[in-house]
Motif scaffolding. Structure first.
Motif, PDB file in Angstrom:
ATOM      1  N   VAL A 163       1.609  -9.363 -10.271  1.00 27.01           N
ATOM      2  CA  VAL A 163       1.278  -9.054  -8.878  1.00 27.01           C
ATOM      3  C   VAL A 163       2.480  -8.428  -8.172  1.00 27.01           C
ATOM      4  CG1 VAL A 163       0.608 -10.069  -6.659  1.00 27.01           C
ATOM      5  CG2 VAL A 163      -0.389 -10.931  -8.790  1.00 27.01           C
ATOM      6  N   VAL A 164       2.227  -7.314  -7.494  1.00 34.16           N
ATOM      7  CA  VAL A 164       3.283  -6.682  -6.696  1.00 34.16           C
ATOM      8  C   VAL A 164       3.318  -7.370  -5.334  1.00 34.16           C
ATOM      9  CG1 VAL A 164       4.136  -4.534  -5.706  1.00 34.16           C
ATOM     10  CG2 VAL A 164       2.862  -4.486  -7.849  1.00 34.16           C
ATOM     11  N   LEU A 165       4.500  -7.779  -4.918  1.00 35.47           N
ATOM     12  CA  LEU A 165       4.611  -8.513  -3.658  1.00 35.47           C
ATOM     13  C   LEU A 165       5.385  -7.687  -2.637  1.00 35.47           C
ATOM     14  CD1 LEU A 165       4.418 -11.124  -1.955  1.00 35.47           C
ATOM     15  CD2 LEU A 165       6.453 -11.942  -3.123  1.00 35.47           C
ATOM     16  N   MET A 166       4.778  -7.532  -1.468  1.00 37.68           N
ATOM     17  CA  MET A 166       5.468  -6.842  -0.378  1.00 37.68           C
ATOM     18  C   MET A 166       5.671  -7.832   0.765  1.00 37.68           C
ATOM     19  SD  MET A 166       4.265  -3.751   2.120  1.00 37.68           S
ATOM     20  CE  MET A 166       3.718  -2.613   0.898  1.00 37.68           C
ATOM     21  N   ASP A 167       6.927  -8.063   1.127  1.00 38.52           N
ATOM     22  CA  ASP A 167       7.226  -8.997   2.212  1.00 38.52           C
ATOM     23  C   ASP A 167       7.446  -8.219   3.501  1.00 38.52           C
ATOM     24  OD1 ASP A 167       7.358 -11.691   1.046  1.00 38.52           O
ATOM     25  OD2 ASP A 167       8.899 -10.782  -0.223  1.00 38.52           O
ATOM     26  N   LEU A 168       6.733  -8.609   4.554  1.00 39.83           N
ATOM     27  CA  LEU A 168       6.982  -7.989   5.853  1.00 39.83           C
ATOM     28  C   LEU A 168       8.077  -8.782   6.562  1.00 39.83           C
ATOM     29  CD1 LEU A 168       3.317  -7.278   7.050  1.00 39.83           C
ATOM     30  CD2 LEU A 168       4.905  -5.734   5.905  1.00 39.83           C
ATOM     31  N   PRO A 169       8.957  -8.086   7.303  1.00 42.71           N
ATOM     32  CA  PRO A 169      10.098  -8.779   7.906  1.00 42.71           C
ATOM     33  C   PRO A 169       9.723  -9.689   9.075  1.00 42.71           C
ATOM     34  CG  PRO A 169      10.120  -6.447   8.482  1.00 42.71           C
ATOM     35  CD  PRO A 169       9.020  -6.629   7.493  1.00 42.71           C
ATOM     36  N   GLY A 189      -1.788  -5.131  10.775  1.00 43.62           N
ATOM     37  CA  GLY A 189      -0.484  -4.564  10.423  1.00 43.62           C
ATOM     38  C   GLY A 189      -0.175  -4.747   8.944  1.00 43.62           C
ATOM     39  N   GLN A 248      -2.467  -2.417   6.942  1.00 47.87           N
ATOM     40  CA  GLN A 248      -2.017  -1.030   7.010  1.00 47.87           C
ATOM     41  C   GLN A 248      -0.794  -0.793   6.123  1.00 47.87           C
ATOM     42  OE1 GLN A 248      -0.231   0.640  10.490  1.00 47.87           O
ATOM     43  NE2 GLN A 248      -1.592   2.415  10.478  1.00 47.87           N
ATOM     44  N   ALA A 249       0.096  -1.783   6.071  1.00 51.43           N
ATOM     45  CA  ALA A 249       1.257  -1.665   5.180  1.00 51.43           C
ATOM     46  C   ALA A 249       0.786  -1.491   3.739  1.00 51.43           C
ATOM     47  CB  ALA A 249       2.146  -2.898   5.321  1.00 51.43           C
ATOM     48  N   LYS A 271      -0.591   1.990   3.229  1.00 51.45           N
ATOM     49  CA  LYS A 271       0.491   2.966   3.108  1.00 51.45           C
ATOM     50  C   LYS A 271       1.034   2.966   1.677  1.00 51.45           C
ATOM     51  CE  LYS A 271       2.059   3.272   7.880  1.00 51.45           C
ATOM     52  NZ  LYS A 271       3.086   2.968   8.899  1.00 51.45           N
ATOM     53  N   PHE A 272       1.162   1.762   1.119  1.00 53.75           N
ATOM     54  CA  PHE A 272       1.618   1.642  -0.269  1.00 53.75           C
ATOM     55  C   PHE A 272       0.662   2.391  -1.189  1.00 53.75           C
ATOM     56  CE2 PHE A 272       1.486  -0.503  -4.381  1.00 53.75           C
ATOM     57  CZ  PHE A 272       2.827  -0.545  -4.721  1.00 53.75           C
ATOM     58  N   ARG A 323       0.895   6.193  -0.864  1.00 57.88           N
ATOM     59  CA  ARG A 323       2.119   6.760  -1.445  1.00 57.88           C
ATOM     60  C   ARG A 323       2.151   6.686  -2.957  1.00 57.88           C
ATOM     61  NH1 ARG A 323       6.930   5.230   2.772  1.00 57.88           N
ATOM     62  NH2 ARG A 323       5.685   5.806   4.583  1.00 57.88           N
ATOM     63  N   GLU A 324       1.533   5.629  -3.496  1.00 54.37           N
ATOM     64  CA  GLU A 324       1.541   5.474  -4.953  1.00 54.37           C
ATOM     65  C   GLU A 324       0.390   6.221  -5.601  1.00 54.37           C
ATOM     66  OE1 GLU A 324       3.973   3.390  -6.707  1.00 54.37           O
ATOM     67  OE2 GLU A 324       4.942   3.719  -4.785  1.00 54.37           O
ATOM     68  N   ASP A 327      -1.809   6.358  13.167  1.00 52.44           N
ATOM     69  CA  ASP A 327      -1.516   5.447  14.278  1.00 52.44           C
ATOM     70  C   ASP A 327      -2.739   4.865  14.975  1.00 52.44           C
ATOM     71  OD1 ASP A 327       1.133   5.509  13.891  1.00 52.44           O
ATOM     72  OD2 ASP A 327       1.562   7.072  15.358  1.00 52.44           O
TER      73      ASP A 327
END
Lengths: 231, 119
Positions: free
Chosen positions: A53-59, A66, A69-70, A73-74, A77-78, A168
């Motif tokens: 599993v690819v993990l994306m952490d939001l700050p 939100g 949408q992140a 976007k991934f 782009r991929e 947006d």
């Protein structure tokens, strides 16, 4: 078709491990992305135990929209052609992912409905059911498509829909019938199919109490604004 | 307008002007905003010096007392200012959101790359 399974997660340590375990044998070749919306529990750790599993952490806590949408976007782009999004609380049954993807062949947005499923009736509070009915009516009037469950987070999106959602226009809190209307205005085909949904394990519903009122008003305004925007 | 009222209004306008300029000097306030606030101070001064203009406006909008005119315009100004700030805030939160998403996207990619490098 290059497909990504997208799971936005905010404090889902109890359910997300089991969900990822179920996804593994069902879709062994489909990449899974979990967008961790600044969880304060051990969601990050639980997801990290699944190497595939690819993990994306939001700050910071961005909200459901939100985080989604992140993930979009991934995917854009991929170079993914399609995304299936599902909640991390175990409510959405992974078995239905295949049906959503099949339906995506003839549509740009496929909404998984808990109401179309006749075998398993989904129980929810009266206020929430009423809200769902009203939003559903709104969708039918405005886009002429019968969507029985516009609040469903179990959806499949085509590349065209993704490219629209990373702009947006996308709402940050709870994307809903307003997004479907936006998609429709950009001439994308929105459709709905039955899916299997289980009651959420443990969660305070987002459509309960005073929030229903706020949510209803917000959705009304949001829809109005979406209709007024130039395409 | 009595002499006391004039002295009070002029003092307020000048004090306001000094505070705004000092904030801009200390970089606590952007110059673009200090322009706006300086104009406000100038408007207060103008109503003191040119009281008749206030009376004309009062008659024009159908108010009875000049104080009503001042209050109406004051409240309206604050209302529009708040809307303006909401717009700014929306802009800023959109930018912050995009920045944060961008950061997260880049971190994920780096992890991907280091994984493949290790293999």
């Amino acid at each position: 078709m290059k497909t990504l399974i997208l799971i936005p997660a905010r404090n889902e340590e109890r359910a997300i491990g089991a969900l990822l375990d179920r996804l593994e044998p069902l879709y062994p070749t489909t990449p899974v992305l979990v967008v961790n919306d600044a969880s304060t529990d051990s969601t990050h750790k639980v997801v990290g135990e699944h190497p595939r599993v690819v993990l994306m952490d939001l700050p910071f806590w961005m909200g459901y929209g939100g985080a989604l949408q992140a993930g979009y976007k991934f995917a854009v782009r991929e170079g993914y052609d399609a995304v299936v999004q599902m909640d991390g609380d175990g409510q959405h049954d992974p078995v239905s992912i295949r049906d959503l993807l099949d339906a995506l062949n003839s549509a740009d947005v496929v909404v998984g409905s808990r109401f179309l499923n006749v075998e398993k009736r989904y129980s929810m509070s009266h206020t929430r059911r009423l809200g769902c009915h009203m939003l559903s009516w709104l969708a039918r009037v405005l886009i002429g498509v019968r969507i029985t469950d516009p609040t469903s987070g179990f959806q499949a999106l085509s590349r065209k829909a993704l490219e629209l959602a990373v702009r947006d226009y996308y709402p940050l809190d709870y994307p809903d019938v307003d997004v479907l209307i936006l998609m429709h205005r950009f001439r994308l085909k929105v459709t709905e199919i039955p899916v299997i949904m289980h009651p959420a394990m443990e969660k305070t519903g987002m459509h309960e109490g005073l929030q229903v009122l706020y949510y209803g008003l917000k959705m009304f305004l949001s829809t109005l604004v979406m209709m007024m925007r130039k395409v | 307008m009595t002499f006391n009222q004039k002295i009070f209004a002029v003092t307020m306008a000048l004090l306001f002007f000094v505070i705004v300029m000092d904030l801009a000097r200390r970089k606590k306030l952007r110059v673009e905003y200090s322009v706006l606030w300086t104009v406000i101070a100038a408007l207060i001064l103008a109503t003191v010096i040119w009281y008749d203009a206030l009376l004309v406006v009062t008659r024009l909008i159908g108010a009875v007392l000049p104080t009503t005119t001042i209050f109406i315009f004051g409240v309206m100004f604050l209302l529009f200012l708040n809307v303006h700030f909401s717009v700014k805030l929306t802009d800023l939160s959109e930018q912050v959101k995009n920045l944060a998403q961008e950061l997260s996207l880049r971190t994920v990619k780096r992890k991907d790359r280091s994984d493949s490098d290790g293999k």
